[in-house]
Motif scaffolding. Structure first.
Motif, PDB file in Angstrom:
ATOM      1  N   UNK A  15       0.858  -1.182   0.000  1.00  0.00           N
ATOM      2  CA  UNK A  15       0.000   0.000   0.000  1.00  0.00           C
ATOM      3  C   UNK A  15       0.895   1.232   0.000  1.00  0.00           C
ATOM      4  N   UNK A  16       0.852   2.001  -1.098  1.00  0.00           N
ATOM      5  CA  UNK A  16       1.711   3.175  -1.261  1.00  0.00           C
ATOM      6  C   UNK A  16       0.909   4.368  -1.757  1.00  0.00           C
ATOM      7  N   UNK A  17       1.525   5.550  -1.701  1.00  0.00           N
ATOM      8  CA  UNK A  17       0.887   6.757  -2.219  1.00  0.00           C
ATOM      9  C   UNK A  17       0.615   6.635  -3.711  1.00  0.00           C
ATOM     10  N   UNK A  18       1.404   5.825  -4.415  1.00  0.00           N
ATOM     11  CA  UNK A  18       1.252   5.670  -5.860  1.00  0.00           C
ATOM     12  C   UNK A  18       0.090   4.755  -6.255  1.00  0.00           C
ATOM     13  N   UNK A  19      -0.645   4.206  -5.287  1.00  0.00           N
ATOM     14  CA  UNK A  19      -1.834   3.453  -5.685  1.00  0.00           C
ATOM     15  C   UNK A  19      -3.135   4.072  -5.189  1.00  0.00           C
ATOM     16  N   UNK A  20      -3.169   5.408  -5.191  1.00  0.00           N
ATOM     17  CA  UNK A  20      -4.391   6.150  -4.872  1.00  0.00           C
ATOM     18  C   UNK A  20      -4.942   6.782  -6.149  1.00  0.00           C
ATOM     19  N   UNK A  21      -6.253   6.679  -6.332  1.00  0.00           N
ATOM     20  CA  UNK A  21      -6.941   7.166  -7.532  1.00  0.00           C
ATOM     21  C   UNK A  21      -8.158   7.999  -7.144  1.00  0.00           C
ATOM     22  N   UNK A  22      -8.605   8.836  -8.063  1.00  0.00           N
ATOM     23  CA  UNK A  22      -9.821   9.623  -7.863  1.00  0.00           C
ATOM     24  C   UNK A  22     -10.686   9.554  -9.116  1.00  0.00           C
ATOM     25  N   UNK A  23     -12.004   9.530  -8.924  1.00  0.00           N
ATOM     26  CA  UNK A  23     -12.925   9.652 -10.050  1.00  0.00           C
ATOM     27  C   UNK A  23     -12.860  11.079 -10.561  1.00  0.00           C
ATOM     28  N   UNK A  24     -12.734  11.229 -11.859  1.00  0.00           N
ATOM     29  CA  UNK A  24     -12.583  12.561 -12.445  1.00  0.00           C
ATOM     30  C   UNK A  24     -13.727  12.827 -13.425  1.00  0.00           C
ATOM     31  N   UNK A  25     -13.399  13.065 -14.703  1.00  0.00           N
ATOM     32  CA  UNK A  25     -14.427  13.377 -15.688  1.00  0.00           C
ATOM     33  C   UNK A  25     -15.356  12.174 -15.884  1.00  0.00           C
ATOM     34  N   UNK A  26     -16.599  12.456 -16.238  1.00  0.00           N
ATOM     35  CA  UNK A  26     -17.499  11.356 -16.507  1.00  0.00           C
ATOM     36  C   UNK A  26     -18.946  11.772 -16.579  1.00  0.00           C
ATOM     37  N   UNK A  27     -19.794  10.789 -16.788  1.00  0.00           N
ATOM     38  CA  UNK A  27     -21.244  10.955 -16.765  1.00  0.00           C
ATOM     39  C   UNK A  27     -21.756  10.064 -15.644  1.00  0.00           C
ATOM     40  N   UNK A  28     -22.293  10.698 -14.610  1.00  0.00           N
ATOM     41  CA  UNK A  28     -22.604  10.015 -13.358  1.00  0.00           C
ATOM     42  C   UNK A  28     -24.108   9.758 -13.252  1.00  0.00           C
ATOM     43  N   UNK A  29     -24.472   8.492 -13.163  1.00  0.00           N
ATOM     44  CA  UNK A  29     -25.895   8.142 -13.034  1.00  0.00           C
ATOM     45  C   UNK A  29     -26.389   8.518 -11.635  1.00  0.00           C
ATOM     46  N   UNK A  30     -27.623   9.011 -11.534  1.00  0.00           N
ATOM     47  CA  UNK A  30     -28.154   9.358 -10.212  1.00  0.00           C
ATOM     48  C   UNK A  30     -28.413   8.122  -9.367  1.00  0.00           C
ATOM     49  N   UNK A  31     -28.475   8.322  -8.062  1.00  0.00           N
ATOM     50  CA  UNK A  31     -28.736   7.223  -7.143  1.00  0.00           C
ATOM     51  C   UNK A  31     -30.150   6.673  -7.379  1.00  0.00           C
ATOM     52  N   UNK A  32     -30.251   5.370  -7.430  1.00  0.00           N
ATOM     53  CA  UNK A  32     -31.543   4.699  -7.569  1.00  0.00           C
ATOM     54  C   UNK A  32     -32.243   4.727  -6.219  1.00  0.00           C
ATOM     55  N   UNK A  33     -33.347   5.450  -6.102  1.00  0.00           N
ATOM     56  CA  UNK A  33     -34.035   5.608  -4.822  1.00  0.00           C
ATOM     57  C   UNK A  33     -35.024   4.477  -4.544  1.00  0.00           C
TER      58      UNK A  33
END
Length: 214
Positions: free
Chosen positions: A194-212
């Protein structure tokens, strides 16, 4: 170099309908949750490169479709669809909590983010490839979502790790770059530690809304 973010949005609009999706930009001031069916780019936190694939096979190891880190933001080959583990009750629009097993399907080639016991080309760590199809997937495509910082539900811009279920390695990248076929792109591999080099973030995209619906 391919589809723009607008084209991806239009594709989802036509296939899902106007009430079934939302662009992250439409909710820039809100917390954007990542749900199954979302199309996104994953950004490597340390180098800002995007997780990327293309129909270029590795010249060593498995010979499967290669996975790299890509420097440019606007490239359609960096889009991935968030899918659930098969055989579960999870459905499109469901929230995803820390510890859940997910799959990432490369939008353009329909293959799955995959790993196995082959050496990666540059560093000799574990190879990460793309494998399979819409109808072909195995446990080598399973990744456990680990949310950093104590959050329980995956949201945009949240720091995450993806741990390969079969082998335990973390999805990893670093500034070691290819010089020929994928010149300027950097290696993506599996790292045991586990290192700093294996951290990721969600960036650009099309995000589906939460299914209620329950």
């Amino acid at each position: 170099m391919g589809l723009s973010c607008f084209a991806v949005s239009l594709f989802l609009y036509l296939s899902l309908g106007p009430s079934e999706y939302s662009s992250a930009s439409a909710a820039a001031t809100e917390t954007v949750e990542i749900t199954y069916g979302t199309v996104l780019k994953l950004m490597h936190e340390k180098t800002k490169f995007r997780l990327h694939s293309h129909e270029v096979p590795y010249g060593s190891g498995s010979g499967q479709q290669s996975v790299t880190g890509f420097p440019d933001v606007d490239d359609a080959n960096s889009y991935w669809i968030v899918r659930p583990e098969p055989g579960t009750s999870a459905k499109q629009g469901d929230q995803i909590t820390s510890g859940t097993i997910v799959r990432l399907q490369h939008m353009r080639t329909r293959r799955w983010l995959h790993s196995h016991l082959y050496a990666s080309p540059i560093s000799g760590n574990q190879e990460v490839s793309c494998f399979g199809s819409d109808s072909e997937s195995d446990t080598g495509d399973f990744w456990r979502l680990i949310i950093e910082g104590g959050g329980m539900t995956w949201t945009k811009d949240q720091r995450i790790r993806l741990q390969h279920v079969d082998t335990g390695v973390y999805l990893h990248s670093h500034n070691k770059k290819y010089s020929r076929i994928a010149g300027g792109q950097q290696e993506v591999c599996g790292m045991q530690d586990k290192r700093a080099d294996n951290v990721w973030l969600a960036a650009e995209g099309v995000y589906l809304p939460v299914n209620e619906s329950k």
